[in-house]
Design an enzyme around this catalytic site. Structure first.
Site, PDB file in Angstrom:
ATOM      1  CB  CYS A  94      -0.893  -0.023   1.243  1.00 37.95           C
ATOM      2  SG  CYS A  94      -2.007   1.390   1.360  1.00 37.95           S
ATOM      3  CD  GLU A 152      -6.685   0.934  -3.797  1.00 35.81           C
ATOM      4  OE1 GLU A 152      -6.776   1.980  -3.117  1.00 35.81           O
ATOM      5  OE2 GLU A 152      -5.609   0.342  -3.958  1.00 35.81           O
ATOM      6  CG  HIS A 196      -7.278   2.825   1.313  1.00 35.28           C
ATOM      7  ND1 HIS A 196      -6.374   3.094   2.310  1.00 35.28           N
ATOM      8  CD2 HIS A 196      -6.586   2.105   0.381  1.00 35.28           C
ATOM      9  CE1 HIS A 196      -5.197   2.564   2.002  1.00 35.28           C
ATOM     10  NE2 HIS A 196      -5.299   1.958   0.838  1.00 35.28           N
TER      11      HIS A 196
HETATM   12 NI    NI Z   1      -3.683   1.034  -0.056  1.00 34.15          NI
END
Ligand code: NI
Length: 192
Positions: A118, A161, A164
């Site tokens: 990441c 994603e 997040h």
């Molecule tokens: Ni990430």
């Protein structure tokens, strides 16, 4: 396009639930996506979520390069925008996809363990369990609703994603923290 600063693990913006985009057609959203793309390319990422550039909104983007896709089944994103005729020459198994206010639906119980890194957790890599199959939907920059089913690496990227947007980083999904490692050490071990 501007290259934005990427937030690192520990920054509050990465821990909060990002807000829905009220007006997906707003020019600011297009500008954000443009800047996120420049930032993702500059950093060499395969995906990026808006909180990673200090913007707590539900916007994410990703692509899957053909050499990352693994099984052929993943090369079919299951939508109409990548015609069969272009697949032979495209370097992408899944073309750059920008999703606004996405929703991810888990399909089945099967999970696979696989490596993840990441941009907000620089230098590290860890083994993360993810659902093998998902269906996701969201608005594109054109205001169209996109719906796709994804498997394998494609599904993994989407789940990473999407997390997040809910303030979750991949180490929080790991079940065996002993697999968290510096990429430099993994590469050193592979060379040995
Ligand atoms: Ni990430």
């Amino acid at each position: 396009m501007a290259i934005l600063k990427i937030a690192s693990m520990g920054h509050p913006v990465l821990k909060q639930r990002a807000a829905e985009v009220a007006d997906p057609a707003a020019p600011e959203v297009r500008q954000l996506a443009s800047d996120m793309l420049a930032t993702m390319k500059d950093a060499g990422g395969t995906g990026l979520a808006a909180p990673q550039v200090h913007v707590p909104l539900r916007v994410l983007m990703f692509y899957v390069a053909r050499d990352r896709a693994g099984e052929p089944a993943e090369a079919d994103p299951g939508d109409s925008e990548s015609g069969a005729g272009t697949r032979e020459t495209s370097p992408f198994a899944v073309p750059l996809t920008v999703l606004i206010n996405p929703v991810v639906e888990l399909l089945g119980d099967e999970k696979d363990l696989g490596p993840e890194a990441c941009l907000s957790v620089p230098g590290l890599v860890g083994q993360v369990p993810r659902y093998r199959h998902v269906r996701y939907r969201g608005l594109t920059l054109d205001g169209q609703e996109l719906v796709r089913e994804a498997s394998g690496f494609h599904a993994r990227v989407v789940q990473h994603e999407y997390d997040h947007l809910d303030g979750i980083l991949y180490p929080q999904r790991m079940v065996d923290l002993s697999t968290l490692a510096f990429m430099s050490e993994v590469e050193r071990a592979q060379r040995a």
